[in-house]
Design a protein around this motif. Structure first.
Motif, PDB file in Angstrom:
ATOM      1  N   SER A 170      -5.867  -2.430  -0.932  1.00 59.37           N
ATOM      2  CA  SER A 170      -5.179  -3.317   0.003  1.00 59.37           C
ATOM      3  C   SER A 170      -3.866  -3.805  -0.607  1.00 59.37           C
ATOM      4  N   GLU A 171      -2.971  -4.266   0.246  1.00 59.45           N
ATOM      5  CA  GLU A 171      -1.649  -4.679  -0.214  1.00 59.45           C
ATOM      6  C   GLU A 171      -1.731  -5.838  -1.191  1.00 59.45           C
ATOM      7  N   SER A 175      -0.125  -5.587  -5.278  1.00 61.59           N
ATOM      8  CA  SER A 175       1.216  -6.198  -5.272  1.00 61.59           C
ATOM      9  C   SER A 175       1.295  -7.413  -6.197  1.00 61.59           C
ATOM     10  N   ASP A 204       6.595  -8.427   0.504  1.00 63.26           N
ATOM     11  CA  ASP A 204       7.933  -7.864   0.345  1.00 63.26           C
ATOM     12  C   ASP A 204       8.926  -8.992   0.052  1.00 63.26           C
TER      13      ASP A 204
END
Length: 807
Positions: A170-171, A175, A204
């Motif tokens: 998963s992100e 990250s 992001d």
């Protein structure tokens, strides 16, 4: 451990590293003799290294650190001391000038995430504490002369999902943050908003780089060669440090310079070419059949489809660009050199694992043979005409097909929850219809029928209702992990309700553990002993929760003495007490066997009570053992999952009252084994393995004992239902001696074909993006299901108790 390898070597860790991360005694994963930036720093004059924090670094880099103080990463309930032990050493080390590198690995944020998730109320105060640590270090960099050329790299080795786990795809898990901090970086910093508004994408924020990019970037910044097996790329934005004149005083050692075709005068290009030359060595070893020395025409390269040929073409472009002595522009990423670096990183990262196709297909052949063999042996039993056959066959086929879809593997619990609900609906309707159509006595017919219909309706609804509660107990999988559930939502916020349930379950259990074949005095004594044993189990659970999850006891009048209880000795005493009551059961069974064989001609003449064919004797002996097993599994489970055992007991009693056939009981048991695994919070992700109860009664690391306790902790639900099926099948009288055959053959056939389907999926999808985060962990879980649960329990235990009937 895998992420630390990526950060220090720049290479891609293997899946084996993930497995070895759980083995504290493993020494095979050491990086002591590999090329890392730690080794480069240590090799410098006066190269002392210091470490404070996660002791994984000491296992990976033995004899590397001159000063070190490690902390265990497995005791996740410690939010405070584990970080204080790091921070208290920082001020003194900042005054020292005898080290080249210092590693500070804080664990508090990681522990909070594992215990309570990223939205825990403990998270913000801990982040503020970490802000203070960073601020103090930065102030030292600004004010202390011997630290003026020091750079602080603030990074996370991994992220986490909404449930607080990591290791998946998963992100949130992939990250983590990365910040380079130094007063000198102000020369190239354009300034950014901090804190910034959360972007449309969850993570992001500024610039994205690969974790492996840290190693070559540190090599360039600190002036040593890039690690040999590195697959990272120098972070382009930091190349501006050379343009800003920060490194004008650096004089590179000629032996470190890697010049391609002409002498390079631009330091930024030199750093990039050093990175490219290191990549070239890896590519040459990976594709030895290709020539990377000559010029390749545009026609040759335009039709290149092979990864090796494409890399050779890109390398040719790099060589051609250097023949013109063209200087590198500001945007290295758009140059031939940047294109080669990025494409090589992608290709080499995806080919980091070398598959042996012969071994893969050989394993599939063996699995196919075993699957066909199990089906051939079981087909006379499984394919006989009955209502269960379509369910069993379709369940096996659909399960196998789901193994080829990554989302289905991640959300496998949905399949078993749906299947359990549908199966309970079918059983409930069948029982209600059969009960309603049965005749009633002539006298008081209406009242009797109403009472019977009401009881039938209750029996039909109870398993369905309890299943709905069970599936909401722990949110698992990927899509809904971390969402509100009963265990971490309702019970964690209403601890009085939680402990009321726990108290009732612990003190109702002795009635199930009592042996009824010891006479009046013996029955009373066994009840008293069982009560004392359950009380000890309750005290252990409270004391363990005091250390493991103190937030679940806030506001409760808990004696302070429990905080100082020796949990290891208490667990050993509890386990010994369980063994003694099992030994008493063996004595009780032998006594009953001797009595029945001397007074009844129709009972098997065998003094081994577990081989008796008398149904009442068998059930009377298995039920107390099942009670002891329940106490053991409760000891090995998180306190918030203990009420699940009461729901399981409710389901078992409802199933027992439905007068089901052997086929129906066997399929019910198999379905609930898998459904209960996910109900306890299990999933197909490595990150969901619960290690908190793996050391109960163990003072040091022992791979066999800790492994067995960890297995019992994570498979508590399936183990409970394995023994519950023994009780349910022992009470089935319809099919005589064949009542255990169907369960044995059904579970064997399902597991054998399940392993085959998973192996086929892993082989067919070995180049899939999620092969290491989804399919490979599923294969490991399938091995645990087949070897741990089926071979050691579904087979061994059934054979132990029912050898005569199967044979």
């Amino acid at each position: 451990m895998p992420r630390i390898k990526a950060i220090t070597t720049g290479s891609i860790p293997s899946f084996l590293d993930v497995i070895l991360n759980f083995a504290e005694s493993d020494k095979s994963s050491s990086l002591e003799h590999q090329d890392t930036w730690l080794a480069q720093l240590k090799a410098r004059q006066g190269g002392q290294l210091v470490l404070y924090g996660d002791d994984t670094w000491l296992k990976l880099f033995p004899q590397t650190f001159s000063r070190a103080e490690g902390t265990s990463s497995f005791f996740v309930s410690d939010f405070t001391e584990v970080d204080y032990n790091v921070t208290r050493n920082v001020p003194a080390e900042l005054e020292n000038n005898d080290w080249n590198g210092m590693v500070l690995h804080y664990l508090g944020l990681d522990h909070i995430g594992h215990k309570s998730g990223p939205n825990s109320p403990y998270m913000v105060p801990k982040q503020a504490e970490m802000d203070g640590v960073v601020s103090n270090i930065y102030h030292a960099l600004e004010t202390k002369g011997h630290l003026q050329d020091t750079i602080l790299v603030l990074c996370g080795d991994h992220g986490m999902n909404d449930a607080g786990n990591h290791g998946g795809s998963s992100e949130g898990e992939t990250s983590p943050a990365l910040v380079f901090i130094s007063p000198k970086l102000s020369l190239i910093s354009e300034g950014v908003d901090c804190p910034m508004t959360r972007p449309a994408g969850n993570f992001d924020y500024y610039e994205k780089v690969e974790q492996s990019d840290i190693a070559p970037t540190l090599a360039g910044l600190l002036g040593f060669p890039i690690p040999k097996n590195n697959l990272g790329i120098y972070i382009p934005s930091l190349l501006r440090l050379w343009a800003a004149g920060v490194f004008d005083e650096i004089r590179w050692n000629p032996c470190y310079l890697l010049v391609l075709m002409v002498l390079v005068t631009d330091d930024r290009k030199r750093i990039a070419e050093q990175n490219a030359q290191q990549f070239f060595g890896l590519v040459n070893e990976t594709f030895p059949g290709l020539s990377f020395g000559g010029h390749l025409s545009s026609n040759t390269c335009s039709g290149a489809t092979d990864n090796g040929m494409r890399l050779a073409c890109l390398w040719s472009r790099v060589r051609d660009s250097n023949k013109d002595d063209a200087r590198l522009g500001e945007d290295i990423q758009s140059s031939a050199l940047g294109t080669f670096l990025k494409h090589t990183q992608n290709v080499m990262s995806s080919s980091a694992s070398n598959y042996s196709a012969g071994k893969l297909y050989g394993g599939i052949a063996v699995a196919t043979l075993l699957g066909l063999l199990s089906f051939g042996i079981s087909s006379p039993v499984l394919l006989k005409e009955n209502d269960v056959r379509p369910w069993a066959l379709s369940m096996t086929v659909v399960y196998g097909l789901l193994m080829f879809a990554s989302s289905a593997v991640e959300e496998e619990h949905q399949y078993w929850y749906f299947l359990a609900s549908a199966w309970f609906l079918r059983l409930g309707l069948k029982h209600y219809v059969e009960s309603s159509s049965a005749g009633a006595p002539a006298a008081d017919c209406y009242r009797t029928r109403r009472r019977r219909d009401l009881w039938s309706a209750i029996l039909a609804v109870t398993p369905l209702t309890s299943m709905r509660v069970i599936r909401a107990w722990n949110q698992t999988g990927q899509k809904h992990a971390g969402q509100p559930d009963i265990a971490r939502g309702l019970l964690s916020n209403h601890i009085y309700i939680l402990w009321a349930f726990v108290c009732v379950i612990y003190f109702a259990l002795p009635g199930k553990m009592r042996y009824k074949s010891l006479g009046q005095i013996g029955r009373t004594a066994s009840l008293v002993y069982a009560t004392v044993l359950c009380a000890v189990g309750f005290v252990f659970k409270v004391a363990f929760t005091t250390a493991d999850a103190p937030e679940l006891l806030e506001g409760l009048p808990i004696p302070q003495i429990l905080a100082s209880v020796d949990l290891t000795r208490l667990a050993r005493a509890l386990f010994l007490g369980m063994l003694l009551i099992c030994a008493a059961g063996s004595f009780s069974g032998q006594r009953r066997a001797r009595y029945t064989t001397s007074n009844a001609d129709n009972v098997t003449q065998d003094k081994r009570w577990w081989l008796q064919t008398d149904h009442g004797n068998r059930t009377a002996q298995i039920r107390p053992l099942h009670g002891v097993l329940t106490l053991f599994l409760m000891t090995q489970s998180r306190v918030t999952n203990i009420p699940l055992f009461a729901l399981f007991e409710l389901q078992m009693q409802a199933v027992a009252s439905m007068n089901l056939s052997v086929d129906e009981v066997s399929l019910t048991s198999l379905i609930l084994q898998y459904a209960s695994f996910f109900a306890f919070g299990g999933s197909n992700a490595i990150s969901s393995i619960d290690l908190s109860n793996g050391y109960n009664g163990v003072s040091g690391y022992n791979v066999a004992v800790v492994g067995a306790l960890t297995f019992c902790s994570n498979w508590a639900g399936p183990i409970w239902w394995t023994f519950a099926s023994m009780l349910l099948l022992a009470e089935c009288r319809h099919d005589g001696c064949s009542r255990y055959k169907y369960f044995y053959h059904l579970s064997t056939c399902f597991v054998a074909n399940g392993v085959l389907f998973v192996m086929l999926a892993c082989t067919a999808l070995r180049t899939h993006l999620f092969i290491w985060t989804v399919f490979s962990p599923k294969y490991l879980y399938m091995v645990a299901w087949s070897l741990g649960l089926h071979l050691l329990l579904n087979t061994f235990v059934v054979l132990l108790f029912t050898w005569r009937e199967i044979s």
